[in-house]
Design a protein around this motif. Structure first.
Motif, mmCIF file in Angstrom:
data_model
loop_
_atom_site.group_PDB
_atom_site.id
_atom_site.type_symbol
_atom_site.label_atom_id
_atom_site.label_comp_id
_atom_site.label_asym_id
_atom_site.label_seq_id
_atom_site.Cartn_x
_atom_site.Cartn_y
_atom_site.Cartn_z
ATOM 1 N N PRO A 1 -1.961 -7.003 -12.823
ATOM 2 C CA PRO A 1 -0.774 -7.401 -12.068
ATOM 3 C C PRO A 1 0.181 -6.258 -11.721
ATOM 4 O O PRO A 1 0.995 -6.381 -10.812
ATOM 5 N N ARG A 2 0.096 -5.133 -12.395
ATOM 6 C CA ARG A 2 1.088 -4.068 -12.221
ATOM 7 C C ARG A 2 1.158 -3.492 -10.811
ATOM 8 O O ARG A 2 2.261 -3.314 -10.289
ATOM 9 N N PRO A 3 0.039 -3.209 -10.123
ATOM 10 C CA PRO A 3 0.167 -2.681 -8.754
ATOM 11 C C PRO A 3 0.842 -3.668 -7.799
ATOM 12 O O PRO A 3 1.678 -3.265 -6.989
ATOM 13 N N LEU A 4 0.503 -4.951 -7.904
ATOM 14 C CA LEU A 4 1.127 -5.950 -7.025
ATOM 15 C C LEU A 4 2.607 -6.129 -7.370
ATOM 16 O O LEU A 4 3.446 -6.261 -6.476
ATOM 17 N N LEU A 5 2.943 -6.071 -8.647
ATOM 18 C CA LEU A 5 4.354 -6.122 -9.049
ATOM 19 C C LEU A 5 5.114 -4.912 -8.512
ATOM 20 O O LEU A 5 6.257 -5.031 -8.069
ATOM 21 N N ALA A 6 4.485 -3.742 -8.532
ATOM 22 C CA ALA A 6 5.132 -2.531 -8.007
ATOM 23 C C ALA A 6 5.369 -2.666 -6.497
ATOM 24 O O ALA A 6 6.444 -2.292 -6.011
ATOM 25 N N ARG A 7 4.395 -3.205 -5.750
ATOM 26 C CA ARG A 7 4.583 -3.401 -4.306
ATOM 27 C C ARG A 7 5.697 -4.408 -4.036
ATOM 28 O O ARG A 7 6.491 -4.237 -3.113
ATOM 29 N N ARG B 1 11.390 -7.505 9.322
ATOM 30 C CA ARG B 1 10.429 -8.448 9.921
ATOM 31 C C ARG B 1 9.114 -8.571 9.148
ATOM 32 O O ARG B 1 8.604 -9.653 8.948
ATOM 33 N N ASP B 2 8.530 -7.493 8.709
ATOM 34 C CA ASP B 2 7.221 -7.551 8.062
ATOM 35 C C ASP B 2 7.282 -7.588 6.537
ATOM 36 O O ASP B 2 6.240 -7.533 5.889
ATOM 37 N N LEU B 3 8.483 -7.689 5.969
ATOM 38 C CA LEU B 3 8.581 -7.770 4.509
ATOM 39 C C LEU B 3 8.199 -9.173 4.053
ATOM 40 O O LEU B 3 8.652 -10.160 4.614
ATOM 41 N N ARG B 4 7.354 -9.259 3.057
ATOM 42 C CA ARG B 4 6.948 -10.529 2.457
ATOM 43 C C ARG B 4 6.987 -10.351 0.952
ATOM 44 O O ARG B 4 6.304 -9.495 0.394
ATOM 45 N N ILE B 5 7.803 -11.178 0.287
ATOM 46 C CA ILE B 5 7.934 -11.110 -1.161
ATOM 47 C C ILE B 5 7.901 -12.525 -1.695
ATOM 48 O O ILE B 5 8.545 -13.413 -1.144
ATOM 49 N N ALA C 1 9.125 -3.697 -1.956
ATOM 50 C CA ALA C 1 9.562 -4.538 -0.834
ATOM 51 C C ALA C 1 10.961 -5.078 -1.085
ATOM 52 O O ALA C 1 11.801 -5.116 -0.179
ATOM 53 N N LEU C 2 11.251 -5.476 -2.328
ATOM 54 C CA LEU C 2 12.583 -5.963 -2.661
ATOM 55 C C LEU C 2 13.615 -4.840 -2.518
ATOM 56 O O LEU C 2 14.709 -5.059 -1.995
ATOM 57 N N ALA C 3 13.266 -3.627 -2.944
ATOM 58 C CA ALA C 3 14.178 -2.485 -2.796
ATOM 59 C C ALA C 3 14.439 -2.195 -1.316
ATOM 60 O O ALA C 3 15.581 -1.912 -0.927
ATOM 61 N N ASP C 4 13.399 -2.282 -0.485
ATOM 62 C CA ASP C 4 13.574 -2.088 0.957
ATOM 63 C C ASP C 4 14.506 -3.149 1.534
ATOM 64 O O ASP C 4 15.384 -2.853 2.352
ATOM 65 N N TYR C 5 14.321 -4.405 1.107
ATOM 66 C CA TYR C 5 15.169 -5.492 1.596
ATOM 67 C C TYR C 5 16.611 -5.288 1.124
ATOM 68 O O TYR C 5 17.554 -5.423 1.902
ATOM 69 N N ARG C 6 16.766 -4.929 -0.149
ATOM 70 C CA ARG C 6 18.113 -4.701 -0.699
ATOM 71 C C ARG C 6 18.820 -3.579 0.056
ATOM 72 O O ARG C 6 20.002 -3.676 0.375
ATOM 73 N N ALA C 7 18.098 -2.502 0.391
ATOM 74 C CA ALA C 7 18.687 -1.389 1.140
ATOM 75 C C ALA C 7 19.113 -1.844 2.533
ATOM 76 O O ALA C 7 20.201 -1.493 3.006
#
Length: 183
Positions: free
Chosen positions: A87-93, A123-127, A97-103
């Motif tokens: 699960p760690r790589p998917l959690l890191a992605r 537009r292309d962020l999916r979390i 994505a959350l950091a990008d959205y927060r920024a």
């Protein structure tokens, strides 16, 4: 409108791939925020075509239950065969994505982005993450699927792509189909 879910939250359905409208009450005159595509929800009550659902964050709403997609199987048992993914790589992605959205939200609220630029940037962020104790449902946007994890492994839980003969841990994922019958 709702209470926070207790440890008993278990998705029984997911929202169709195109999302769906929601209402505060089983009354078309009381619309509320629409639900995101593939959001896991728990069916709480039915009244004819109306379904009262609860989301992992405790938010509840009424929807046209005919369009919910049932998740017919329980998540894979922890004592079952090993899952297919760490699960760690998917959690890191998801964290990226959350950091990008927060920024982007920070720049929007600071006035550095206007609404159109914000929409373009996000537009292309999916979390999608639901964590309930040791259980986790994590959305994998690259594969358009929800994964179930127990902290050690991930297995496919639901997907909106064609299901091949391959399954994770002997668990055939639920195939999500749009309400018009198209995948």
């Amino acid at each position: 409108m709702s209470k926070a879910p207790g440890p008993g939250f278990r998705p029984t359905h997911v929202v169709p791939p195109r999302g769906m409208p929601a209402w505060e009450a089983p009354d078309p005159a009381r619309p509320t925020v629409p639900l995101d595509p593939l959001l896991p929800v728990q069916l709480m009550e039915r009244r004819g075509d109306w379904s009262h659902i609860r989301c992992a964050n405790g938010w509840a709403a009424w929807v046209d239950g005919r369009h919910l997609i049932a998740v017919p199987e329980d998540p894979p048992a922890a004592e079952g065969p090993a899952g297919t993914a760490d699960p760690r790589p998917l959690l890191a992605r998801a964290a990226e994505a959350l950091a990008d959205y927060r920024a982007a939200v920070g720049e929007l609220t600071a006035g550095a982005l206007d609404g159109e630029d914000f929409a373009d940037r996000t537009r292309d962020l999916r979390i999608g993450i639901v964590v309930d104790g040791e259980k986790m449902w994590l959305y994998d946007p690259e594969e358009s699927r929800w994964m179930y994890g127990d902290g050690r492994r991930l297995t496919t839980y639901a997907t909106d792509r064609p299901v091949t003969g391959d399954t994770d841990a002997g668990h055939a994922p639920t195939r999500l189909v749009a309400s018009d019958g198209e995948p």
